[in-house]
Design a protein around this motif. Structure first.
Motif, PDB file in Angstrom:
ATOM      1  N   ALA A   1     -63.340 -33.596  41.308  1.00 27.21           N
ATOM      2  CA  ALA A   1     -61.939 -33.730  41.826  1.00 27.21           C
ATOM      3  C   ALA A   1     -60.620 -33.462  40.568  1.00 27.21           C
ATOM      4  N   ALA A   2     -60.938 -34.033  39.767  1.00 23.70           N
ATOM      5  CA  ALA A   2     -59.966 -33.821  38.745  1.00 23.70           C
ATOM      6  C   ALA A   2     -59.926 -32.560  38.006  1.00 23.70           C
ATOM      7  N   VAL A   3     -61.112 -31.669  38.107  1.00 20.78           N
ATOM      8  CA  VAL A   3     -61.392 -30.697  37.552  1.00 20.78           C
ATOM      9  C   VAL A   3     -60.442 -29.574  38.385  1.00 20.78           C
ATOM     10  N   ASN A   4     -60.836 -29.568  39.876  1.00 20.30           N
ATOM     11  CA  ASN A   4     -60.275 -28.793  40.760  1.00 20.30           C
ATOM     12  C   ASN A   4     -58.671 -29.053  41.099  1.00 20.30           C
ATOM     13  N   ALA A   5     -58.315 -30.302  40.882  1.00 18.53           N
ATOM     14  CA  ALA A   5     -56.872 -30.399  41.044  1.00 18.53           C
ATOM     15  C   ALA A   5     -56.216 -30.162  39.997  1.00 18.53           C
ATOM     16  N   HIS A   6     -56.469 -29.888  38.813  1.00 14.60           N
ATOM     17  CA  HIS A   6     -56.087 -29.200  37.610  1.00 14.60           C
ATOM     18  C   HIS A   6     -55.729 -27.748  37.961  1.00 14.60           C
ATOM     19  N   LEU A   7     -57.240 -27.223  38.115  1.00  9.79           N
ATOM     20  CA  LEU A   7     -57.210 -25.830  38.442  1.00  9.79           C
ATOM     21  C   LEU A   7     -56.419 -25.257  39.536  1.00  9.79           C
ATOM     22  N   ARG A   8     -56.519 -25.877  40.701  1.00  8.53           N
ATOM     23  CA  ARG A   8     -55.522 -25.567  41.975  1.00  8.53           C
ATOM     24  C   ARG A   8     -53.912 -25.734  41.345  1.00  8.53           C
ATOM     25  N   TYR A   9     -53.669 -26.486  40.814  1.00  8.91           N
ATOM     26  CA  TYR A   9     -52.070 -26.721  40.345  1.00  8.91           C
ATOM     27  C   TYR A   9     -51.656 -25.493  39.365  1.00  8.91           C
ATOM     28  N   PHE A  10     -52.634 -25.507  38.568  1.00 11.28           N
ATOM     29  CA  PHE A  10     -52.442 -24.260  37.577  1.00 11.28           C
ATOM     30  C   PHE A  10     -52.161 -22.857  38.393  1.00 11.28           C
ATOM     31  N   LEU A  11     -52.985 -22.720  39.105  1.00 14.12           N
ATOM     32  CA  LEU A  11     -53.220 -21.252  40.024  1.00 14.12           C
ATOM     33  C   LEU A  11     -51.805 -21.373  40.889  1.00 14.12           C
ATOM     34  N   SER A  12     -51.621 -22.512  41.499  1.00 14.03           N
ATOM     35  CA  SER A  12     -50.779 -22.272  42.675  1.00 14.03           C
ATOM     36  C   SER A  12     -49.260 -22.235  41.981  1.00 14.03           C
ATOM     37  N   THR A  13     -49.064 -22.660  40.917  1.00 15.48           N
ATOM     38  CA  THR A  13     -47.720 -22.449  40.184  1.00 15.48           C
ATOM     39  C   THR A  13     -47.663 -21.418  39.355  1.00 15.48           C
ATOM     40  N   GLY A  14     -48.300 -20.803  38.845  1.00 14.75           N
ATOM     41  CA  GLY A  14     -48.575 -19.517  37.853  1.00 14.75           C
ATOM     42  C   GLY A  14     -47.930 -20.217  36.680  1.00 14.75           C
ATOM     43  N   MET A  15     -48.041 -21.259  36.244  1.00 15.72           N
ATOM     44  CA  MET A  15     -47.884 -21.799  34.871  1.00 15.72           C
ATOM     45  C   MET A  15     -48.668 -21.216  33.705  1.00 15.72           C
ATOM     46  N   ASP A  16     -47.934 -21.362  32.614  1.00 13.72           N
ATOM     47  CA  ASP A  16     -48.698 -20.524  31.447  1.00 13.72           C
ATOM     48  C   ASP A  16     -49.817 -21.271  30.534  1.00 13.72           C
ATOM     49  N   ILE A  17     -49.818 -22.462  30.930  1.00 15.31           N
ATOM     50  CA  ILE A  17     -51.073 -23.166  30.083  1.00 15.31           C
ATOM     51  C   ILE A  17     -51.716 -24.217  30.938  1.00 15.31           C
ATOM     52  N   VAL A  18     -53.030 -24.590  30.665  1.00 18.46           N
ATOM     53  CA  VAL A  18     -53.547 -25.534  31.606  1.00 18.46           C
ATOM     54  C   VAL A  18     -53.521 -26.792  30.676  1.00 18.46           C
ATOM     55  N   LYS A  19     -52.683 -27.968  31.159  1.00 17.84           N
ATOM     56  CA  LYS A  19     -52.375 -29.079  30.494  1.00 17.84           C
ATOM     57  C   LYS A  19     -53.294 -30.103  31.288  1.00 17.84           C
ATOM     58  N   VAL A  20     -54.219 -30.910  30.334  1.00 20.63           N
ATOM     59  CA  VAL A  20     -55.235 -32.015  31.204  1.00 20.63           C
ATOM     60  C   VAL A  20     -54.805 -33.148  30.851  1.00 20.63           C
ATOM     61  N   GLN A  21     -54.574 -33.889  32.035  1.00 21.19           N
ATOM     62  CA  GLN A  21     -53.876 -35.234  32.072  1.00 21.19           C
ATOM     63  C   GLN A  21     -54.947 -36.238  31.257  1.00 21.19           C
ATOM     64  N   PHE A  22     -54.339 -37.291  30.787  1.00 20.56           N
ATOM     65  CA  PHE A  22     -55.188 -38.503  30.109  1.00 20.56           C
ATOM     66  C   PHE A  22     -55.027 -39.577  31.081  1.00 20.56           C
ATOM     67  N   GLU A  23     -56.105 -39.939  32.005  1.00 14.56           N
ATOM     68  CA  GLU A  23     -56.172 -40.923  32.800  1.00 14.56           C
ATOM     69  C   GLU A  23     -56.983 -42.335  32.345  1.00 14.56           C
ATOM     70  N   GLN A  24     -57.398 -42.237  31.355  1.00 11.45           N
ATOM     71  CA  GLN A  24     -58.446 -43.179  30.791  1.00 11.45           C
ATOM     72  C   GLN A  24     -57.638 -44.366  29.894  1.00 11.45           C
ATOM     73  N   GLY A  25     -57.733 -45.537  30.015  1.00 12.42           N
ATOM     74  CA  GLY A  25     -57.150 -46.606  29.210  1.00 12.42           C
ATOM     75  C   GLY A  25     -58.147 -47.578  28.979  1.00 12.42           C
ATOM     76  N   TYR A  26     -57.875 -48.428  28.048  1.00 14.18           N
ATOM     77  CA  TYR A  26     -58.978 -49.520  27.611  1.00 14.18           C
ATOM     78  C   TYR A  26     -59.006 -50.366  28.626  1.00 14.18           C
ATOM     79  N   GLY A  27     -57.901 -50.949  29.607  1.00 18.31           N
ATOM     80  CA  GLY A  27     -58.277 -51.738  30.554  1.00 18.31           C
ATOM     81  C   GLY A  27     -57.208 -52.962  30.172  1.00 18.31           C
ATOM     82  N   ARG A  28     -56.648 -53.484  31.077  1.00 20.42           N
ATOM     83  CA  ARG A  28     -55.575 -54.623  30.818  1.00 20.42           C
ATOM     84  C   ARG A  28     -56.340 -55.764  30.304  1.00 20.42           C
TER      85      ARG A  28
END
Length: 332
Positions: free
Chosen positions: A59-86
């Motif tokens: 789901a994360a892979v496809n969300a990034h690729l859909r956004y990249f393609l639908s906007t026409g932006m010039d790089i693929v920036k991958v979000q960082f969604e992992q933390g150590y935990g509170r």
């Protein structure tokens, strides 16, 4: 190639050569960084966090690729969604809960990066986000506890920062082994709210930042230094001037005054990224108003520029506005 990404792969390959320049997104960024890209074309990119169900896995892979393609932006920036935990800090010994991260801790994020590189890496540069050790610590124990213990028991703070630094350096090495082109490296900790601790930035932020960022920049082509004002305002950015990165993305306001693209160029002497504010026209305006704002940015700044916002845009930003901004940056 995994079949579940075949559609995205086909779209990425179809995208190659469709830019106004007739070049792939990778070629565009290569020429831009070399200073040989047509000056009418400004690369552009806007970043956002995706939904809670699109932070890991397919789901994360496809969300990034859909956004990249639908906007026409010039790089693929991958979000960082992992933390150590509170971790709840009620007494000094609670800091002992922060232990070295296992070698496979970032495996979910690395899997996302790996699949994005395999799908899009031939035609576009892929830049994962990597948080700073300070940001990881604040997300784990809270900024108030970092400040409190930096004053009362600084060794506990530095020990935790060393743990996160080691883990993030390994993450950077592992991501580079997958073929990324660089990193988006945000930094915090220089905000006015931390001034209550003498020399806080130089003691608890900068040395750890530089260790991670130097690893990110070693052997990579494109790194974006992002000075993030999420934790509060800054009155001075000069403490970041020697941070590495080919492109710098700064707040729009410093010391209560506008901080322009020209200010960023003068201070950092490198390519700047920005021009729009994430909570204003790009979010609230019409596509026509967004396009006019980008035209104004381009006409008022003649040095190399990546058009974007000063930070992550809101998830409900209209896709039509993002596309209008990027198309206009491209000279369409």
């Amino acid at each position: 190639m995994k079949s579940k990404f075949l559609i995205a792969a086909g779209l990425c390959m179809a995208l190659a050569g469709q830019a106004q320049t007739g070049l792939s997104k990778r070629d565009i960024m290569d020429r831009f960084l070399d200073g040989t890209l047509d000056g009418n074309y400004a690369p552009a990119a806007f970043f956002m966090h995706f939904g809670k169900d699109a932070k890991t896995g397919d789901a994360a892979v496809n969300a990034h690729l859909r956004y990249f393609l639908s906007t026409g932006m010039d790089i693929v920036k991958v979000q960082f969604e992992q933390g150590y935990g509170r971790i709840r800090i009620e007494k000094p010994e609670d800091w002992d809960q922060i232990k070295p991260l296992p070698d496979d801790f970032f495996a979910p994020t690395l899997e996302v990066i790996d699949n994005i590189v395999k799908v899009a890496g031939h035609d576009a540069m892929v830049l994962p986000t990597i948080y700073s050790p300070f940001q990881m610590l604040v997300q784990t124990v809270g900024a108030a506890n970092v400040v409190k213990y930096a004053q009362e028991d600084p060794q506990r703070v530095t020990k935790a920062l060393e743990i996160f630094t080691d883990a993030l350096v390994k993450f950077a090495k592992d991501a580079k082994a997958l073929g990324v082109d660089g990193f988006y490296t945000p930094s915090q900790g220089g905000e006015q709210k931390f001034y209550s601790v003498p020399d806080f930035f130089n003691r608890f932020v900068k040395p750890y930042d530089l260790t991670v960022m130097k690893e990110c920049n070693d052997g990579t082509r494109c790194n974006i230094l992002h000075i993030c004002d999420y934790e509060g305002p800054y009155d001075d950015l000069t403490r970041f001037a020697d941070y590495p990165g080919q492109i710098v993305n700064t707040p729009n306001v410093v010391d209560g005054k506008p901080f322009s693209l020209r200010d960023g160029k003068r201070m950092f002497n490198r390519i700047v990224m920005g021009g729009l504010e994430r909570k204003k026209t790009i979010h609230d305006g019409t596509p026509e108003e967004v396009a006019e704002a980008v035209r104004k940015v381009k006409s008022g700044y003649t040095d190399p520029l990546v058009v974007g916002a000063e930070c992550t845009i809101k998830p409900d930003t209209p896709i039509e506005n993002i596309r209008a901004a990027i198309d206009t940056a491209h000279g369409k």
